[in-house]
Write an enzyme that holds these catalytic residues in place. Sequence first.
Site, PDB file in Angstrom:
ATOM      1  N   THR A  59      49.238 -22.193  50.779  1.00 35.75           N
ATOM      2  CA  THR A  59      48.967 -20.970  50.010  1.00 35.75           C
ATOM      3  C   THR A  59      50.282 -20.231  49.750  1.00 35.75           C
ATOM      4  O   THR A  59      50.512 -19.747  48.648  1.00 35.75           O
ATOM      5  CB  THR A  59      47.932 -20.092  50.732  1.00 35.75           C
TER       6      THR A  59
ATOM      7  N   ASN B 284      40.375 -31.469  46.675  1.00 39.55           N
ATOM      8  CA  ASN B 284      39.947 -31.334  48.063  1.00 39.55           C
ATOM      9  C   ASN B 284      38.455 -31.576  48.273  1.00 39.55           C
ATOM     10  O   ASN B 284      38.026 -31.933  49.363  1.00 39.55           O
ATOM     11  CB  ASN B 284      40.328 -29.949  48.604  1.00 39.55           C
TER      12      ASN B 284
ATOM     13  N   GLN C 282      46.355 -32.353  49.282  1.00 39.61           N
ATOM     14  CA  GLN C 282      45.458 -33.431  49.714  1.00 39.61           C
ATOM     15  C   GLN C 282      46.033 -34.812  49.410  1.00 39.61           C
ATOM     16  O   GLN C 282      45.382 -35.818  49.663  1.00 39.61           O
ATOM     17  CB  GLN C 282      44.079 -33.277  49.052  1.00 39.61           C
TER      18      GLN C 282
ATOM     19  N   SER D 173      50.793 -28.787  52.849  1.00 34.17           N
ATOM     20  CA  SER D 173      50.306 -28.076  54.033  1.00 34.17           C
ATOM     21  C   SER D 173      50.276 -29.020  55.228  1.00 34.17           C
ATOM     22  O   SER D 173      49.878 -30.181  55.085  1.00 34.17           O
ATOM     23  CB  SER D 173      48.888 -27.580  53.724  1.00 34.17           C
ATOM     24  N   GLY D 174      50.676 -28.527  56.403  1.00 35.49           N
ATOM     25  CA  GLY D 174      50.701 -29.401  57.584  1.00 35.49           C
ATOM     26  C   GLY D 174      49.333 -29.661  58.182  1.00 35.49           C
ATOM     27  O   GLY D 174      49.031 -30.770  58.630  1.00 35.49           O
ATOM     28  N   HIS D 175      48.448 -28.648  58.154  1.00 34.45           N
ATOM     29  CA  HIS D 175      47.207 -28.799  58.928  1.00 34.45           C
ATOM     30  C   HIS D 175      46.188 -29.738  58.281  1.00 34.45           C
ATOM     31  O   HIS D 175      45.157 -30.029  58.861  1.00 34.45           O
ATOM     32  CB  HIS D 175      46.593 -27.431  59.235  1.00 34.45           C
TER      33      HIS D 175
ATOM     34  N   THR E 288      62.221 -16.151  61.018  1.00 33.92           N
ATOM     35  CA  THR E 288      62.615 -17.162  62.009  1.00 33.92           C
ATOM     36  C   THR E 288      61.691 -18.364  61.901  1.00 33.92           C
ATOM     37  O   THR E 288      60.481 -18.218  61.793  1.00 33.92           O
ATOM     38  CB  THR E 288      62.587 -16.545  63.423  1.00 33.92           C
TER      39      THR E 288
ATOM     40  N   CYS F 107      36.187 -23.863  51.972  1.00 38.08           N
ATOM     41  CA  CYS F 107      37.037 -22.684  52.017  1.00 38.08           C
ATOM     42  C   CYS F 107      36.244 -21.408  51.811  1.00 38.08           C
ATOM     43  O   CYS F 107      36.709 -20.333  52.077  1.00 38.08           O
ATOM     44  CB  CYS F 107      38.125 -22.793  50.966  1.00 38.08           C
TER      45      CYS F 107
HETATM   46  N1  PLP Z   1      45.256 -26.545  48.016  1.00 33.11           N
HETATM   47  C1  PLP Z   1      44.354 -27.444  48.395  1.00 33.11           C
HETATM   48  C2  PLP Z   1      43.990 -28.584  47.495  1.00 33.11           C
HETATM   49  C3  PLP Z   1      43.705 -27.313  49.621  1.00 33.11           C
HETATM   50  O1  PLP Z   1      42.805 -28.208  49.993  1.00 33.11           O
HETATM   51  C4  PLP Z   1      44.053 -26.207  50.443  1.00 33.11           C
HETATM   52  C5  PLP Z   1      43.334 -25.985  51.704  1.00 33.11           C
HETATM   53  O2  PLP Z   1      42.108 -26.107  51.747  1.00 33.11           O
HETATM   54  C6  PLP Z   1      45.035 -25.318  50.023  1.00 33.11           C
HETATM   55  C7  PLP Z   1      45.613 -25.511  48.801  1.00 33.11           C
HETATM   56  C8  PLP Z   1      45.488 -24.161  50.885  1.00 33.11           C
HETATM   57  O3  PLP Z   1      46.267 -24.662  51.962  1.00 33.11           O
HETATM   58  P1  PLP Z   1      46.681 -23.796  53.244  1.00 33.11           P
HETATM   59  O4  PLP Z   1      45.497 -23.733  54.113  1.00 33.11           O
HETATM   60  O5  PLP Z   1      47.799 -24.561  53.883  1.00 33.11           O
HETATM   61  O6  PLP Z   1      47.146 -22.474  52.774  1.00 33.11           O
END
Ligand code: PLP
Length: 765
Positions: A78, A164, A194, A214-216, A252, A343
């Site tokens: 994000t 996603n 994704q 995104s890492g998670h 940091t 989400c």
């Molecule tokens: N873009 C896509 C395609 C996603 O699937 C997601 C998370 O669901 C995001 C952006 C947002 O990522 P983050 O949670 O790292 O902010």
Amino acid sequence: MSQTASLSQIYLDANATTPVLPQAAQAAMTAMKEIFGNPSSSHITGLQAKNLMEQTRQRAKVLLGTGKGKLIFTSGATEGIQTGILSGLIKARENIEPGKQYSILYGATEHKAVPNSLEHWSNILGIDAEIKAIPVDNLGNLDLEFIAREVPNALMICTMAVNNETGVYQDLKQLELTIRNHNADVFWLVDCVQALGKRPLKLSETSIDYAPFSGHKLYAPKGIGFIYIRDSAPFTPFIAGGGQEGGLRSGTENLPGFAALNVIFEMLLDQKNSCFSTAETLEQYRQQLASSLTAAFPEIVFNHSFKNSVATTLNFAVPGFSSKELMDLFDAANIRVSSGSACSSKVTRSFVLDAMGLPAWQSESAIRLSFGPAMTQTEVDAACDRIQLAASALTHSCLMLDDTQLNDDKTPLDGLVQLRGGASCTWIYADQQTKQALIIDPLPELEQRINTLLECQQLAPIAIIDTHGHADHISGRVALAQKHLKHQQCDHLGWPKSSEQIQLDGAQLHMIKLGELSLVKVTSPGHTDDSISLLLTTDITKLKSTTRFAFCGDTVLMGSLGRTNFDSSSSSKMFHSLKRLEQLIGRNTLLCASHDYNNEFTTTLMAEMMRNSLLHDVLKGQITESQFVSRKANLDANLNDEVGTEIMCGAYTSDCHKLAIKEYDATSLKQELGQSNKVKLVDIREPHEYALQHSLGMETAETSSSINVPMTRLVQFIQEHQADKTSEWVLVCRSGSRSLVVAQAMQRLGFSNIAHLKGGYALSS
Ligand code: PLP
């Protein structure tokens, strides 16, 4: 079934987030304990931290083929999306020519972070450009012709590499050709969240300007991400401050996050020595899961093609089931999947599937099952077993048929069942002794569910009746009658011509028998001229004290009276119908209406009089017919005609305020149960959820001593416990939302000692 279908959680929601891979968690822990320095410090601890950071960056650059492009660490995608959009729009704004029309383009199936950020930043920057969604076809592919037409005047274009919800990937080469052939300079952001670890990316070989990650989503912790920025792309720091990341992103650095990512990058760079499976293996896993889902739910429909989607995502719908129902089922089976877009879990349909033009039911019933490249064969086998177990629970509770189990030990259905389609209700009364059933106000969308229930319970309907000609929806009565009551002669509402005539209070009424019960028909015109009320009673000579349920259609609704502004309505007639109804059934009989806009299940005239002053005044004899007509006209004039896609049939919807309910948490409930044997636990989940939890051996102190009263059987339960309204009933469900709704409904009907388990089982196990 193999032994693997045990109680452990099966996590199939990797597109929402992933667990941290043990090796990555270990690396993060080491970074926290040992390489904990600040990369800006010049001492050895700081230098070690800096080294880890640069090694991670270097691996990411190699992995993604960034060439001369920059790679900056962020808190997640994000933030990366903001950074890219802000940078692109600030630069684009400089070149805006007065009087010229501009647009900003984004894919219609984009994650909401993209269009919402576009709107936010273009407002803040005062950019006057139309933000336009690029349509997709029914395979999820972006409309290239639209792009070719629109991109010449675009300030920025945002697309995604992999969706996603569906896993659909775009042909980036083709997309690039279209964009660049029509606008060589437009800033192009590609959300690659994704795609990481699932699609090959060589960013410097493309003209993508910004690519957030995104890492998670790939086994690193939450709070770490990164963005690629093409060397020629403009850049404005999104976060200013101490000048970290070469002044491009201050703050940091998140060393434990880097350490975890570093391990993930290492595995992606050396797949042979990693725990990540190859693309072929992942595709085999998807095929196995798809076959297992198809065996479990034979009518399943997949919402995307497997040809243009990554192997780790399956998005499907099952006819006759909402995504909420399927989610509850999977959750009870201890399988974690997501509905629509994870989400925003409150949304009940998927804007992605809507954009792809899929039928509404597919969007409303969509379930996404997703896994990551670290998936193993053992986990896939376990998931397949568990899916089968979940489906058998559905057949056991008669929501799905299974020919091989027709005569198994299903709990026989006896009494009233309330089914819903949106805010409308269908009522089924099953008489176990005679194996007969009544169906009242059948909704067409419930036809399959009703047929399955009847067949599974081996019930024969003796009448299928509408309480009036419904203006807001087509009745499902005719289709059901054609199947079950082909030779029955009946009137236009389905009332059988062979019914008996009886004399009551000097009036001629009609009735039919259902086992030991009688269903008496009373005309109650008002809402429509043909409105009837159906009284189910044990003794026709004592209707007031023996009517179990009054099916009153739209005459009295929860929190309102049926509207009387249709052509065939008459508020004068309603005035008399209300009085007549009270005269016949008194004020305490349960009313089963054909709508339930506020999740209140049932009501009584008494309960309604307490909040509906018009009804109060009629039944107390405090107003004349003409006063009623005028007050009712006022209410109808203020009627909110549509709620969502439904036409409101009630004319008085204010004052449906929710009551405060006593709450327990897991600890206080355990304590209470230990101290008192007076508390009665009621598990209000559907029977298949309840059965699954028990068959998986997942009872907690709460579940083991509870009785199961699903919401579909709540009105029957209320009827049976009319004489026991002071006991302490504690309602429990999965998350605490259904239990709260039911507790409020029961408290309103006089159950004075109602409580519920806040947060449900989810927080108590
Ligand atoms: N873009 C896509 C395609 C996603 O699937 C997601 C998370 O669901 C995001 C952006 C947002 O990522 P983050 O949670 O790292 O902010």
